[in-house]
Design a protein around this motif. Structure first.
Motif, mmCIF file in Angstrom:
data_model
loop_
_atom_site.group_PDB
_atom_site.id
_atom_site.type_symbol
_atom_site.label_atom_id
_atom_site.label_comp_id
_atom_site.label_asym_id
_atom_site.label_seq_id
_atom_site.Cartn_x
_atom_site.Cartn_y
_atom_site.Cartn_z
ATOM 1 N N TRP A 55 89.938 -78.921 -66.647
ATOM 2 C CA TRP A 55 89.249 -77.633 -66.514
ATOM 3 C C TRP A 55 87.740 -77.833 -66.366
ATOM 4 C CZ3 TRP A 55 85.832 -75.038 -69.971
ATOM 5 C CH2 TRP A 55 85.591 -73.706 -69.646
ATOM 6 N N THR A 56 87.177 -78.735 -67.157
ATOM 7 C CA THR A 56 85.741 -78.993 -67.029
ATOM 8 C C THR A 56 85.416 -79.634 -65.683
ATOM 9 O OG1 THR A 56 85.898 -81.183 -68.086
ATOM 10 C CG2 THR A 56 85.469 -79.290 -69.523
ATOM 11 N N ALA A 57 86.345 -80.432 -65.141
ATOM 12 C CA ALA A 57 86.115 -81.070 -63.844
ATOM 13 C C ALA A 57 85.992 -80.037 -62.728
ATOM 14 C CB ALA A 57 87.245 -82.054 -63.534
ATOM 15 N N ALA A 58 86.724 -78.931 -62.845
ATOM 16 C CA ALA A 58 86.641 -77.879 -61.831
ATOM 17 C C ALA A 58 85.229 -77.296 -61.776
ATOM 18 C CB ALA A 58 87.657 -76.777 -62.132
ATOM 19 N N PHE A 59 84.649 -77.021 -62.929
ATOM 20 C CA PHE A 59 83.305 -76.451 -62.964
ATOM 21 C C PHE A 59 82.230 -77.494 -62.684
ATOM 22 C CE2 PHE A 59 85.770 -73.273 -65.231
ATOM 23 C CZ PHE A 59 85.294 -72.114 -64.656
ATOM 24 N N PHE A 60 82.517 -78.753 -63.034
ATOM 25 C CA PHE A 60 81.605 -79.834 -62.666
ATOM 26 C C PHE A 60 81.504 -79.943 -61.153
ATOM 27 C CE2 PHE A 60 81.330 -84.417 -61.495
ATOM 28 C CZ PHE A 60 80.015 -84.627 -61.860
ATOM 29 N N SER A 61 82.638 -79.836 -60.468
ATOM 30 C CA SER A 61 82.650 -79.898 -59.008
ATOM 31 C C SER A 61 81.931 -78.699 -58.396
ATOM 32 C CB SER A 61 84.089 -79.956 -58.496
ATOM 33 O OG SER A 61 84.729 -81.138 -58.933
ATOM 34 N N LEU A 62 82.102 -77.530 -58.996
ATOM 35 C CA LEU A 62 81.386 -76.345 -58.529
ATOM 36 C C LEU A 62 79.885 -76.562 -58.635
ATOM 37 C CD1 LEU A 62 81.027 -73.346 -57.742
ATOM 38 C CD2 LEU A 62 81.378 -72.780 -60.172
ATOM 39 N N GLY A 63 79.443 -77.067 -59.767
ATOM 40 C CA GLY A 63 78.014 -77.307 -59.957
ATOM 41 C C GLY A 63 77.470 -78.331 -58.979
ATOM 42 N N LEU A 64 78.259 -79.374 -58.698
ATOM 43 C CA LEU A 64 77.830 -80.370 -57.720
ATOM 44 C C LEU A 64 77.657 -79.751 -56.340
ATOM 45 C CD1 LEU A 64 79.854 -83.649 -58.422
ATOM 46 C CD2 LEU A 64 77.385 -83.301 -58.621
ATOM 47 N N ALA A 65 78.569 -78.870 -55.968
ATOM 48 C CA ALA A 65 78.481 -78.234 -54.658
ATOM 49 C C ALA A 65 77.209 -77.397 -54.530
ATOM 50 C CB ALA A 65 79.711 -77.358 -54.417
ATOM 51 N N ILE A 66 76.870 -76.671 -55.585
ATOM 52 C CA ILE A 66 75.644 -75.864 -55.576
ATOM 53 C C ILE A 66 74.419 -76.772 -55.516
ATOM 54 C CG2 ILE A 66 74.249 -74.226 -56.905
ATOM 55 C CD1 ILE A 66 76.895 -73.149 -58.068
ATOM 56 N N PHE A 67 74.431 -77.827 -56.339
ATOM 57 C CA PHE A 67 73.349 -78.807 -56.338
ATOM 58 C C PHE A 67 73.166 -79.409 -54.946
ATOM 59 C CE2 PHE A 67 72.575 -83.464 -56.692
ATOM 60 C CZ PHE A 67 71.253 -83.430 -57.122
ATOM 61 N N GLY A 68 74.269 -79.813 -54.322
ATOM 62 C CA GLY A 68 74.200 -80.405 -52.994
ATOM 63 C C GLY A 68 73.661 -79.452 -51.952
#
Length: 215
Positions: A55-68
């Motif tokens: 579950w945390t990995a899903a939001f980690f990936s979301l944050g990476l996409a925004i960062f990118g």
């Protein structure tokens, strides 16, 4: 809200989800060195922890996409595309290895130990293989510090160079089996994670200055 503030809030939340995922697993989670029986026993007793990690990995990936997305707008061509490809590769790798954890934990009571070890090994190799994405991120930024008119400051150029070299060397964990250089081991998670955090902090600091100047 200013883009610089969104960037800062997002990267802090993204880092928090990354750390929370490993905290959820605890300090006794299986590694590439664990036997099939040990993996099945851990999953049977810690299924909720594995799913929380996913579950945390899903939001980690979301944050990476925004960062990118935010950082790439500050980079020239073709650097922005190389950087964004690296970020998305990192995000996708995080999702794939996390769904292995969640899937294995769904019905562990009937899981064959040999199958569990094979599938878990596949997920564990996210460590050395994600380095292909992180090196792309590092080189896209670091290259901007060279030439007659460098875009990034010298300190960020050096941090990017160190991050690139460390991540490139980290690919040797593909051949590791135990200890520090095992796939998904201390070199991947702790050494690479620490240098990665420092590099991201440097990129964010530089990006915030650029955003505020534009504003």
């Amino acid at each position: 809200m200013r883009q610089s503030r969104i960037l800062l809030i997002n990267i802090l939340l993204t880092g928090a989800f990354y750390v929370a995922g490993f905290v959820a697993l605890g300090d006794s989670y299986p590694t590439i060195e664990s036997s099939g029986e040990e993996i099945v026993d851990w999953l049977s007793a810690n299924g909720t922890s594995a799913r929380l990690y996913a579950w945390t990995a899903a939001f980690f990936s979301l944050g990476l996409a925004i960062f990118g997305g935010q950082i790439s707008t500050l980079l020239p061509h073709p650097h922005r595309y190389i950087f964004l490809a690296g970020v998305l590769g990192f995000a996708i790798t995080a999702q794939v290895q996390a769904w292995f954890w969640a899937g294995l934990a769904f019905h562990p009571e009937g899981l064959d130990p040999a199958v569990a070890r094979t599938l878990f090994g596949m997920a564990t190799y996210w460590g050395p293989l994600v380095n292909g994405s992180t090196t792309a991120m590092a080189v896209a930024v670091g290259a901007l510090g060279f030439g007659a008119s460098p875009i990034i400051p010298r300190w960020l150029t050096w941090i990017s160079a160190i991050f690139f070299v460390e991540q490139a060397l980290e690919t040797i964990t593909i051949f590791g089996q135990t200890g520090f250089i095992a796939p998904g081991g201390s070199m991947n998670i702790y050494l690479g994670g620490l240098i990665g955090f420092l590099w991201v902090a440097g990129v964010v600091r530089w990006a915030i200055s650029r955003m505020n100047e534009s504003a």
